[in-house]
Scaffold this motif. Structure first.
Motif, PDB file in Angstrom:
ATOM      1  N   PHE A  78       0.839  -1.201   0.000  1.00 25.80           N
ATOM      2  CA  PHE A  78       0.000   0.000   0.000  1.00 25.80           C
ATOM      3  C   PHE A  78       0.871   1.245   0.000  1.00 25.80           C
ATOM      4  CE2 PHE A  78      -2.112  -3.446   2.307  1.00 25.80           C
ATOM      5  CZ  PHE A  78      -3.260  -3.583   1.549  1.00 25.80           C
ATOM      6  N   LYS A  79       0.378   2.257  -0.724  1.00 29.73           N
ATOM      7  CA  LYS A  79       1.094   3.538  -0.739  1.00 29.73           C
ATOM      8  C   LYS A  79       0.102   4.637  -0.396  1.00 29.73           C
ATOM      9  CE  LYS A  79       3.919   4.970  -4.087  1.00 29.73           C
ATOM     10  NZ  LYS A  79       4.479   5.010  -5.465  1.00 29.73           N
ATOM     11  N   PRO A  80       0.511   5.614   0.397  1.00 27.31           N
ATOM     12  CA  PRO A  80      -0.403   6.716   0.701  1.00 27.31           C
ATOM     13  C   PRO A  80      -0.856   7.372  -0.606  1.00 27.31           C
ATOM     14  CG  PRO A  80       1.631   6.940   1.955  1.00 27.31           C
ATOM     15  CD  PRO A  80       1.837   5.814   0.999  1.00 27.31           C
ATOM     16  N   ALA A  81      -2.109   7.834  -0.631  1.00 28.24           N
ATOM     17  CA  ALA A  81      -2.619   8.435  -1.858  1.00 28.24           C
ATOM     18  C   ALA A  81      -3.654   9.494  -1.499  1.00 28.24           C
ATOM     19  CB  ALA A  81      -3.253   7.368  -2.732  1.00 28.24           C
ATOM     20  N   TYR A  82      -4.250  10.108  -2.526  1.00 32.01           N
ATOM     21  CA  TYR A  82      -5.308  11.083  -2.275  1.00 32.01           C
ATOM     22  C   TYR A  82      -6.539  10.748  -3.102  1.00 32.01           C
ATOM     23  CZ  TYR A  82      -8.245  15.142  -2.722  1.00 32.01           C
ATOM     24  OH  TYR A  82      -9.345  15.956  -2.731  1.00 32.01           O
ATOM     25  N   PHE A  83      -7.677  10.707  -2.463  1.00 38.94           N
ATOM     26  CA  PHE A  83      -8.975  10.690  -3.141  1.00 38.94           C
ATOM     27  C   PHE A  83      -9.852  11.685  -2.397  1.00 38.94           C
ATOM     28  CE2 PHE A  83      -7.206   6.450  -3.776  1.00 38.94           C
ATOM     29  CZ  PHE A  83      -7.217   6.392  -5.156  1.00 38.94           C
ATOM     30  N   PRO A  84     -10.745  12.370  -3.098  1.00 44.46           N
ATOM     31  CA  PRO A  84     -11.527  13.428  -2.435  1.00 44.46           C
ATOM     32  C   PRO A  84     -12.437  12.872  -1.346  1.00 44.46           C
ATOM     33  CG  PRO A  84     -11.821  13.501  -4.832  1.00 44.46           C
ATOM     34  CD  PRO A  84     -11.050  12.271  -4.526  1.00 44.46           C
ATOM     35  N   PHE A  85     -12.770  11.588  -1.434  1.00 44.06           N
ATOM     36  CA  PHE A  85     -13.790  11.062  -0.528  1.00 44.06           C
ATOM     37  C   PHE A  85     -13.262  10.176   0.583  1.00 44.06           C
ATOM     38  CE2 PHE A  85     -13.451   7.694  -3.678  1.00 44.06           C
ATOM     39  CZ  PHE A  85     -13.361   8.398  -4.875  1.00 44.06           C
ATOM     40  N   THR A  86     -11.961   9.919   0.613  1.00 43.07           N
ATOM     41  CA  THR A  86     -11.417   9.062   1.676  1.00 43.07           C
ATOM     42  C   THR A  86     -10.252   9.734   2.381  1.00 43.07           C
ATOM     43  OG1 THR A  86     -10.121   8.001  -0.051  1.00 43.07           O
ATOM     44  CG2 THR A  86     -12.085   6.820   0.706  1.00 43.07           C
ATOM     45  N   GLU A  87     -10.085   9.351   3.627  1.00 44.85           N
ATOM     46  CA  GLU A  87      -8.941   9.842   4.419  1.00 44.85           C
ATOM     47  C   GLU A  87      -8.784   8.943   5.632  1.00 44.85           C
ATOM     48  OE1 GLU A  87      -6.728  12.128   3.702  1.00 44.85           O
ATOM     49  OE2 GLU A  87      -5.689  11.728   5.579  1.00 44.85           O
ATOM     50  N   PRO A  88      -7.715   8.261   5.866  1.00 43.21           N
ATOM     51  CA  PRO A  88      -6.563   8.183   4.948  1.00 43.21           C
ATOM     52  C   PRO A  88      -6.903   7.394   3.677  1.00 43.21           C
ATOM     53  CG  PRO A  88      -6.293   6.668   6.785  1.00 43.21           C
ATOM     54  CD  PRO A  88      -7.529   7.456   7.073  1.00 43.21           C
ATOM     55  N   SER A  89      -6.088   7.649   2.659  1.00 40.52           N
ATOM     56  CA  SER A  89      -6.297   6.960   1.381  1.00 40.52           C
ATOM     57  C   SER A  89      -5.035   6.201   1.003  1.00 40.52           C
ATOM     58  CB  SER A  89      -6.579   7.954   0.264  1.00 40.52           C
ATOM     59  OG  SER A  89      -7.669   8.787   0.589  1.00 40.52           O
ATOM     60  N   VAL A  90      -5.237   5.111   0.299  1.00 44.67           N
ATOM     61  CA  VAL A  90      -4.071   4.356  -0.197  1.00 44.67           C
ATOM     62  C   VAL A  90      -4.283   3.933  -1.651  1.00 44.67           C
ATOM     63  CG1 VAL A  90      -3.186   3.372   1.960  1.00 44.67           C
ATOM     64  CG2 VAL A  90      -5.054   2.219   0.747  1.00 44.67           C
ATOM     65  N   GLU A  91      -3.146   3.733  -2.299  1.00 44.00           N
ATOM     66  CA  GLU A  91      -3.167   3.036  -3.587  1.00 44.00           C
ATOM     67  C   GLU A  91      -2.703   1.619  -3.305  1.00 44.00           C
ATOM     68  OE1 GLU A  91      -0.521   5.403  -5.870  1.00 44.00           O
ATOM     69  OE2 GLU A  91      -2.129   6.715  -6.560  1.00 44.00           O
ATOM     70  N   VAL A  92      -3.330   0.649  -3.956  1.00 39.18           N
ATOM     71  CA  VAL A  92      -2.958  -0.736  -3.715  1.00 39.18           C
ATOM     72  C   VAL A  92      -2.153  -1.251  -4.904  1.00 39.18           C
ATOM     73  CG1 VAL A  92      -3.812  -3.015  -3.050  1.00 39.18           C
ATOM     74  CG2 VAL A  92      -5.178  -0.976  -2.559  1.00 39.18           C
TER      75      VAL A  92
END
Ligand SMILES: N[C@@H](Cc1ccccc1)C(=O)O
Length: 468
Positions: free
Chosen positions: A384-398
């Protein structure tokens, strides 16, 4: 016993009027390379007589081909003069292959040369040699008259005469045909009748007849496999429509109407407006947008229609009616985004979105849920890598590890922000994720062009195997 090819030769000869044929003809029924050895095998077995003969094989040389195209120089000269006398020097200047043309035309008595002038004796001409050349090139039979010109054509370097060894096979006797049987019975053994029959051997290597069975499109099969994985993990499937209000595709997901986040991906607009029935929800979404994004939220924009650009829109819909109950759902479906179509991009593709609402759900649980999903699909190693999405926090990329390819980005995930859950009246923690299925299918099935996932080419589809 005779082999299959030997029988083919015998059958071929049988059909011939005088029961004989040249080895060159046989290449139409058996491989050319096998003709000679089979002929002598049949001779040894007494079925045919074999006579060796030399056969002429005439072919055009490169120059012969050119002359065939352009005409013989002497003919061309006559046809060039059109019956009128001309000065040698003058013709020599413009006429191609003049010296050859002149000497052959003279030799053949087509012209006279007098006081530096060429006097044609014919106004147009086609040499018999040319006619023979033409016949040879189209493999027509040559008459005895034609053959008289072969020597000359050969000495002019226009043809090549090759002598080949050929065999003349003549059938001497036909094999005695005994009826074949495929099994023995006690009777046949008892009365010794079996000696009258040929026992047919079983060909255990023979392939069964090919019967194309109907089967599912392999990409559909893949999607259903993923569905099965989700169901086996205790998720319930939900669905919503392709045409979606921006409200569910963007607003409920806290993507501001005037914010670049909204353009994270463009979408296809659809004419018309939707209806927002839950005004309470609308009011709260408006509030949270205006409070945090600091702009004036417009309900009309939210009612505009788009082809959904993410299946997270389905998640938003579930959320809006969840009444703060525990939930574990997923959806698999098409999403649409404008793009230039090529081997890795289509304007419609498939996503899998999931939503978990649970009393004690947390970020760790989200990650382990994702691990379980990926493991079910067949990807055992994820990171997993930290990421940004407008609707989640914290967010990850898988990222998933694929043998031979390394780490590949496969999904986005995170805990839904309170700005998303609270307007829907959800107070429990909620995890959500979105996973692109087309690329995953391509990696899994070794497909280089995404368009093949939607192929309707029966031949291609028939030959695809899907195994998990
Ligand atoms: N919808 C996001 C993925 C996502 C879904 C849910 C949570 C976080 C990310 C996308 O299409 O990229």
């Amino acid at each position: 016993m005779l082999s299959e090819n030997e029988i083919k030769i015998i059958d071929f000869l049988k059909k011939k009027e005088n029961k004989s044929a040249y080895s060159t003809e046989l290449s139409s029924v058996i491989p050319e390379t096998a003709v000679f050895s089979l002929a002598y095998l049949l001779k040894d077995k007494g079925y045919v007589s074999v006579k060796e003969e030399e056969k002429e094989n005439i072919i055009l040389t490169k120059e012969g081909e050119e002359r065939l195209k352009e005409g013989l120089p002497e003919d061309n000269l006559i046809n060039f003069l059109k019956g009128e006398s001309k000065k040698i020097q003058e013709v020599a200047k413009t006429f191609k292959d003049f010296n050859i043309a002149l000497s052959w035309a003279r030799k053949k008595g087509l012209i006279k040369v007098d006081k530096g002038e060429i006097i044609p004796l014919k106004s147009s001409y086609v040499s018999p040699e040319y006619v023979v050349l033409k016949k040879i090139s189209s493999s027509q039979d040559l008459s005895e008259d034609d053959k008289k010109y072969l020597k000359e054509l050969e000495s002019r370097g226009l043809i090549e005469i090759k002598k080949n060894k050929v065999l003349l096979l003549t059938l001497l006797k036909e094999p005695e045909i005994r009826p074949t049987i495929t099994y023995l019975t006690p009777e046949l053994l008892r009365n010794k009748e079996w000696t009258k029959y040929e026992l047919k051997e079983y060909n255990v290597e023979a392939l069964p007849p090919f019967i194309p069975l109907g089967k599912k499109h392999y990409f559909k099969e893949f999607l259903e496999h993923v569905k099965d994985v989700m169901v086996s993990l205790g998720f319930k499937e939900v669905k919503s429509d392709y045409v979606e209000m921006e409200f569910y595709n963007f607003d409920m997901l806290f993507q501001a109407q005037d914010h670049p986040a909204r353009e994270i991906h463009d979408s296809f607009k659809v004419n018309g407006k939707g209806e927002l029935l839950n005004q309470n929800l609308v009011k709260r979404v408006k509030e949270v947008h205006e409070k945090w994004w600091k702009y004036s939220w417009n309900q009309e924009v939210a009612k505009s229609l788009v082809l959904r650009s993410q299946t997270t829109a389905t998640t938003a819909r579930v959320l809006s009616t969840s009444s703060n109950k525990e939930i574990k759902v997923f959806t698999i479906g098409k999403v649409f985004r404008p793009d230039a179509i090529d081997a890795t991009h289509l304007i419609e593709f498939h996503q899998l979105d999931g939503l978990v609402i649970e009393e004690n759900f947390n970020f760790r649980e989200l990650l382990s849920t994702l691990r379980a999903i990926f493991s079910g699909i067949g990807i055992k190693e994820v990171k997993f890598k930290p990421a940004y999405f407008p609707f989640t926090e914290p967010s990850v990329e898988v990222y998933g590890y694929i043998q031979g390819l390394g780490w590949v980005e496969m999904a986005g995930a995170g805990l839904l922000r309170p700005e998303v859950t609270e307007p829907a009246g959800v107070t429990m923690p909620a995890g959500a994720w979105g996973l692109g299925l087309d690329r995953l299918a391509m990696l899994f099935l070794g497909i280089k062009d995404i368009r093949n996932l939607y192929s309707d080419d029966i031949e291609y589809l028939r030959n695809r195997k899907v195994e998990y």
